[in-house]
Enzyme design. Structure first.
Site, PDB file in Angstrom:
ATOM      1  N   GLY A   1     -15.093 -15.447  12.431  1.00 45.28           N
ATOM      2  CA  GLY A   1     -15.038 -15.189  10.845  1.00 45.28           C
ATOM      3  C   GLY A   1     -15.962 -13.350  11.311  1.00 45.28           C
TER       4      GLY A   1
ATOM      5  N   LYS B   1     -15.648  -3.379   4.259  1.00 42.44           N
ATOM      6  CA  LYS B   1     -15.658  -4.161   5.691  1.00 42.44           C
ATOM      7  C   LYS B   1     -17.029  -2.858   6.497  1.00 42.44           C
ATOM      8  CE  LYS B   1     -13.125  -3.448   9.925  1.00 42.44           C
ATOM      9  NZ  LYS B   1     -11.675  -3.537  10.510  1.00 42.44           N
TER      10      LYS B   1
ATOM     11  N   ASP C   1     -24.246  -5.779  14.429  1.00 41.04           N
ATOM     12  CA  ASP C   1     -24.841  -5.760  12.948  1.00 41.04           C
ATOM     13  C   ASP C   1     -24.323  -5.259  11.968  1.00 41.04           C
ATOM     14  OD1 ASP C   1     -23.152  -3.439  13.365  1.00 41.04           O
ATOM     15  OD2 ASP C   1     -24.424  -1.856  13.772  1.00 41.04           O
TER      16      ASP C   1
ATOM     17  N   ASP D   1      -6.974 -13.931  15.362  1.00 45.33           N
ATOM     18  CA  ASP D   1      -8.086 -13.646  14.503  1.00 45.33           C
ATOM     19  C   ASP D   1      -7.269 -12.165  14.282  1.00 45.33           C
ATOM     20  OD1 ASP D   1      -9.437 -12.977  17.411  1.00 45.33           O
ATOM     21  OD2 ASP D   1     -10.707 -11.918  16.574  1.00 45.33           O
TER      22      ASP D   1
HETATM   23  P1  AMP Z   1     -12.628  -7.011  15.637  1.00 46.32           P
HETATM   24  O1  AMP Z   1     -13.091  -6.183  17.036  1.00 46.32           O
HETATM   25  O2  AMP Z   1     -12.773  -6.066  14.862  1.00 46.32           O
HETATM   26  O3  AMP Z   1     -11.230  -7.987  15.215  1.00 46.32           O
HETATM   27  O4  AMP Z   1     -13.423  -8.220  15.578  1.00 46.32           O
HETATM   28  C1  AMP Z   1     -13.895  -9.509  16.132  1.00 46.32           C
HETATM   29  C2  AMP Z   1     -14.993 -10.177  15.607  1.00 46.32           C
HETATM   30  O5  AMP Z   1     -16.463  -9.457  15.701  1.00 46.32           O
HETATM   31  C3  AMP Z   1     -15.196 -10.400  14.443  1.00 46.32           C
HETATM   32  O6  AMP Z   1     -15.447 -11.595  14.239  1.00 46.32           O
HETATM   33  C4  AMP Z   1     -16.017  -9.389  13.931  1.00 46.32           C
HETATM   34  O7  AMP Z   1     -16.162 -10.203  12.421  1.00 46.32           O
HETATM   35  C5  AMP Z   1     -16.964  -9.354  14.583  1.00 46.32           C
HETATM   36  N1  AMP Z   1     -17.337  -8.134  15.200  1.00 46.32           N
HETATM   37  C6  AMP Z   1     -17.444  -6.989  15.466  1.00 46.32           C
HETATM   38  N2  AMP Z   1     -17.728  -5.411  14.997  1.00 46.32           N
HETATM   39  C7  AMP Z   1     -19.249  -6.289  14.510  1.00 46.32           C
HETATM   40  C8  AMP Z   1     -20.629  -5.650  13.722  1.00 46.32           C
HETATM   41  N3  AMP Z   1     -20.568  -4.071  14.285  1.00 46.32           N
HETATM   42  N4  AMP Z   1     -21.427  -6.622  13.470  1.00 46.32           N
HETATM   43  C9  AMP Z   1     -20.951  -7.603  13.597  1.00 46.32           C
HETATM   44  N5  AMP Z   1     -19.943  -8.730  13.945  1.00 46.32           N
HETATM   45  C10 AMP Z   1     -18.415  -7.752  14.224  1.00 46.32           C
HETATM   46 MG    MG Z   2     -10.367  -8.495  14.084  1.00 44.36          MG
END
Ligand code: AMP
Ligand code: MG
Length: 487
Positions: free
Chosen positions: A86, A109, A121, A248
């Protein structure tokens, strides 16, 4: 500040998302507004530049008509399934209809924690935000389907990564943020009703022609598969490596999404990996078509109950679509390769010719982008052959002879062919060392190199004087071998 929101995702049942507003930040300051994109969306770019605009883009103020929410999704990450991911650091403000009549998500974002944040965070540092800005806009300028960057704002707050870094928020625009993982979220919960609703939503939003098909869910799978085949072929044609092709991070609409440790290959090698977290090379350059197909199998699994009530029949029908992906991809890739090589007609042997050029680049360790561009602007053979060392020069000569023989059979005027080649072989791409340089400067407070790079990449096919440095691969010592997602 008026945004003409028309939100459809927020009309779906409450279990599709968590409703919440972005978390306000200390001191919003505009870093960049994408005026051309604002215009295309019917948004007043000048209003975005104001203090009120900065507050909206930083999540301090929720604009009228927005229905902020964090989307729920699941996903396979490096092959392992997480039933609950999510939006952990993103908020969908709502949707607007662009001047092109297409519906677009407006998403922040880096806008603070959500119920999906787990240990994160909810924030983003300026580096990764501007990195997504640069690379997504470069992809768009090359005509490759992608989410877009509408704005980047500094938050005035620090985020803790290995060190304390200045925080920022990206405003991302996408045809939607629905992913393969969104389907997986409901399939994992055996929520057939939600899968039905999601499928109907996606068909009416992205694939309306599938609505009239005998089996709409199967037609949807076919259409998503076709868009992915075309997208991945386009990535491959410019040396783009996504880096985290988790389910995802695969958009249902067929746009490139979630720019993390992505990178453009300098020297050609199919095994190229930059991402610091991709230890096994699962998402290496040359694996991307296979991974896309693997991800589509995950989507197919979710859709099976909607394809046919008889499970065996559903599997057989879905399998046909999955198997067909390889041919779709190959055709899309070959069509682009022909254009890159200046071939106007399709002939047997074209694939072999393209593979021969790739092999030559691989054996030489030649720069992918510069080699294609050199072919597009080739005046005399000697200058071209200079690019190769003693061990591959004969091979290069043989390739040139075969290529010229193939071109001669078409009889297209050389000037016309070269102009066509220059329109598909970029001279400027977001090379890692240039991107890193711009991000380092921006993190230290100097946006100059970021602005310069954006300007160069805005016209990737038009060679301009004084920009030679941006057309070349890294010099020894400049090479960036690893990229990070920065989360
Ligand atoms: P991503 O690697 O950007 O595709 O993110 C994978 C998952 O980790 C997704 O559910 C993101 O929303 C979550 N996520 C990545 N970075 C953060 C962050 N700094 N804080 C909270 N959730 C994160
Ligand atoms: Mg992602």
């Amino acid at each position: 500040m008026q945004l003409a929101f028309d939100n459809s995702y927020a009309r779906l049942p409450e279990r599709f998302y968590a409703r919440l507003a972005p978390t306000p930040v200390a001191a919003p300051r505009i870093l960049k507004i994408n005026h051309a994109l604002a215009e295309a969306l019917g948004i007043d770019g000048a209003a975005l530049e104001t203090a009120e605009g900065a507050e909206i883009l930083a999540g301090v103020r929720v604009p009228e008509g927005a229905e902020p929410l964090a989307m729920a999704y699941a996903g396979h990450q490096f092959g392992g399934f997480s039933p609950q991911l999510g939006d952990g650091r993103a908020i969908l403000l709502g949707e607007v209809i662009g001047r092109d009549g297409i519906r677009y998500d407006i998403q922040l974002k880096g806008s603070g924690p959500t119920p999906f944040s787990r240990m994160g965070d909810g924030r983003a540092a300026i580096g990764p935000v501007l990195r997504e800005y640069i690379v997504s806009e470069a992809m768009a300028a090359m005509g490759i389907p992608t989410t877009r960057a509408l704005a980047a704002v500094a938050t005035g707050e620090a985020v803790r990564r290995e060190t304390l870094l200045p925080g920022a928020v990206l405003t991302r625009v996408a045809q939607s943020h629905i992913r393969v993982g969104t389907f997986q979220f409901f399939a994992a919960r055996r929520d057939g009703e939600a899968l039905h609703l999601l499928t109907d939503h996606v068909i009416s939003r992205h694939y309306p022609q599938a609505a009239g098909a005998e089996r709409p869910a199967l037609a949807l799978l076919e259409a998503v598969s076709a868009r992915q085949a075309s997208l991945i072929a386009q990535w491959m044609s410019v040396g783009f490596i996504h880096g985290v092709m988790n389910t995802d991070n695969m958009s249902i609409a067929g746009e490139t999404i979630d720019y993390g440790p992505c990178a453009f290959m300098d020297r050609y090698h199919p095994g190229t990996v930059f991402s610091s977290i991709d230890h096994g090379g699962r998402y290496a350059y040359g694996n991307q078509p296979r991974v896309a197909q693997w991800n589509l199998v995950r989507l197919a699994e979710c859709l099976l109950p909607l394809i046919d009530a008889d499970p065996d029949r559903a599997v057989a029908l879905a399998q046909e679509v999955i198997d067909h992906f390889s041919a779709l991809y190959r055709d899309a890739w070959l069509e682009i390769m022909r254009a890159k090589l200046g071939l106007a007609e399709a002939q047997d042997g074209d694939e072999a010719l393209a593979v021969r050029f790739l092999k030559l680049m691989e054996d030489e360790g030649a720069d992918f982008t510069a080699s294609f561009r050199a072919l597009a602007t080739l005046e005399d053979d000697d200058a071209f052959l200079q690019r190769f060392s003693d061990s591959t020069r004969a091979q290069a000569q043989e390739f040139l002879a075969a290529w010229r023989a193939r071109l001669a059979g078409e009889g297209r005027p050389e000037a016309e062919r070269q102009a066509a080649m220059r329109r598909v072989n970029p001279v400027y791409i977001p090379r890692n060392h240039l991107v890193e340089e711009a991000l380092e400067a921006a993190t230290a407070g100097d946006l100059g190199p970021f602005e310069t790079l954006l300007g160069v990449l805005a016209a990737p096919f038009d060679e301009r004087s004084g920009l030679q440095r941006f057309a070349e691969g890294p010099k020894p010592g400049e090479e960036v071998l690893q990229t990070f997602c920065g989360t």
